[in-house]
Structures are given as C-alpha cells and as structure tokens.
Design a protein around this motif. Structure first.
Motif, PDB file in Angstrom:
ATOM      1  N   PHE A  43       0.793  -1.226   0.000  1.00  0.00           N
ATOM      2  CA  PHE A  43       0.000   0.000   0.000  1.00  0.00           C
ATOM      3  C   PHE A  43       0.829   1.282   0.000  1.00  0.00           C
ATOM      4  O   PHE A  43       0.270   2.366  -0.142  1.00  0.00           O
ATOM      5  CB  PHE A  43      -0.930   0.018   1.227  1.00  0.00           C
ATOM      6  N   GLY A  44       2.119   1.180   0.206  1.00  0.00           N
ATOM      7  CA  GLY A  44       2.940   2.379   0.295  1.00  0.00           C
ATOM      8  C   GLY A  44       2.985   2.885   1.724  1.00  0.00           C
ATOM      9  O   GLY A  44       2.748   2.135   2.671  1.00  0.00           O
ATOM     10  N   ASP A  45       3.261   4.171   1.879  1.00  0.00           N
ATOM     11  CA  ASP A  45       3.373   4.748   3.221  1.00  0.00           C
ATOM     12  C   ASP A  45       1.987   4.963   3.841  1.00  0.00           C
ATOM     13  O   ASP A  45       0.958   4.675   3.223  1.00  0.00           O
ATOM     14  CB  ASP A  45       4.199   6.035   3.185  1.00  0.00           C
ATOM     15  N   LYS A  46       1.971   5.502   5.040  1.00  0.00           N
ATOM     16  CA  LYS A  46       0.715   5.698   5.776  1.00  0.00           C
ATOM     17  C   LYS A  46      -0.240   6.621   5.020  1.00  0.00           C
ATOM     18  O   LYS A  46      -1.449   6.364   4.953  1.00  0.00           O
ATOM     19  CB  LYS A  46       1.029   6.260   7.166  1.00  0.00           C
ATOM     20  N   ASP A  47       0.293   7.693   4.425  1.00  0.00           N
ATOM     21  CA  ASP A  47      -0.554   8.592   3.639  1.00  0.00           C
ATOM     22  C   ASP A  47      -1.205   7.861   2.473  1.00  0.00           C
ATOM     23  O   ASP A  47      -2.395   8.040   2.201  1.00  0.00           O
ATOM     24  CB  ASP A  47       0.262   9.773   3.093  1.00  0.00           C
TER      25      ASP A  47
END
Length: 196
Positions: free
Chosen positions: A48-52
């Motif tokens: 999903f990538g980073d938290k953002d």
C-alpha cells in the motif's frame, strides 16, 4: 509462489479503514495498522505504500462504498425528489447505526482534521464533499428545481448530512437526528412546491 503469504487486499483495506475511522489518522500508528490488518510493516509498505498512501486508499474505498449507496438513493429524484433525498439521509442513518462500523463519517473526520494532514489527504476529503454536493445538485436539478435553488439546497443537505455524522459521534439520539432531517425535508418540500 512458495513461501509467499497471500492476503485479501479488500479485507486488509477494510480493516485499515475501520482503524483510521475509529482512531483518526494522527492516532493510528503503523503498529495499529499491522495489528488490525494482520500484515507486518514491510507487507503494508510493499502493498500500500506509506501511511498517507494507505489512508488515501481507505478514503477512496469509503467514498466509493457510501457514494454508490447515495447514488442509488438519489436515482429516483426526477420522479420523487423528496423520497430520494430522504433515502439519501437514510444511507447516513443506516451507517450511523451499523454496529460493525465506528460512529461518524471518515470524510467528515478527515475534513475536520485537514489543517494537520498532508495537502493531498486534505484535498481528497474536499473532493469527496464536493462530489456529494454535486450528486445532490444533479438530483435536485433533475427534479426541475431552479439551478440556484438546487445549488443552495445541495450545500445545505451536504452540511446537514455531515452534521448528522458529527452529532452521532457525540451521542445524539436517533430522535434528535431525525428531527434535524425532518426540518431540512420540510424546507426542501416547500421549495419544491414553489418551483413551478
């Protein structure tokens, strides 16, 4: 592939969405996300990538899920505009009373936290609210309401809808929420009767 753990992306996104919705962006840690999704940090990052990025995916999922329900509710607006707008509010009331999801609204929660969020996340929340206003404006225009009135009522109904979510989070009763809706519906009924 041998040794590679498989998971359902939709289930993981739903779990992350509920976590963000329950605790908010700032109070949700990567450990919280790992615990609720069942994925380790590296799997979260690689999937999903980073938290953002994950938050944006959750926000989009939320907006699509409830947006489709709002669209369906408003689909009869050209023939039965009052019934359509009441059905629109019912989508929110059903979400508020659903024991499987947190109180409130992820979009409203995001919009209220916008000053502390990244510009991308804040923009996405504003876009979701703009889309809700546009779907209401289109429905009221289809009901032959004058364009200016349709714009005004779209702003009003959007604001009322978001306030229902905020009120539910602070413990407002079902009766109080329905009273708010009834007053808005009365004003809309009067405007629609006067449209000709």
């Amino acid at each position: 592939m041998a040794g590679k753990k498989q998971f359902d992306v939709g289930i993981a996104l739903d779990a992350a969405m509920i976590q963000f919705w329950r605790a908010g962006y700032a109070d949700t840690s990567l450990d919280d996300l790992s615990r609720t999704t069942g994925l380790n940090r590296s799997s979260i990052y690689s999937s999903f990538g980073d938290k953002d990025s994950l938050y944006l995916r959750c926000l989009d999922r939320y907006a699509a899920r409830y947006g489709n329900r709002y669209d369906q509710a408003l689909s009869c607006a050209s023939e039965e505009p009052l019934q359509a707008v009441r059905a629109f509010f019912e989508v929110t009331l059903q979400r508020i009373t659903d024991p499987d999801v947190p109180d409130g609204c992820l979009i409203a929660q995001t919009a209220m936290a916008a000053p502390t969020l990244s510009p991308t996340i804040a923009t996405r929340a504003i876009e979701a609210l703009d889309l809700q206003r546009a779907r209401l404006r289109n429905a009221l225009t289809a009901a032959q309401m004058a364009e200016g009135d349709a714009d005004d009522f779209a702003v009003h109904v959007t604001a009322v809808n978001q306030s229902l979510a905020v009120m539910s989070k602070t413990g407002a009763s079902a009766k109080q929420l329905r009273t708010v809706i009834d007053i808005s519906m009365s004003a809309l009924s009067h405007a629609l009767r006067a449209r000709g």
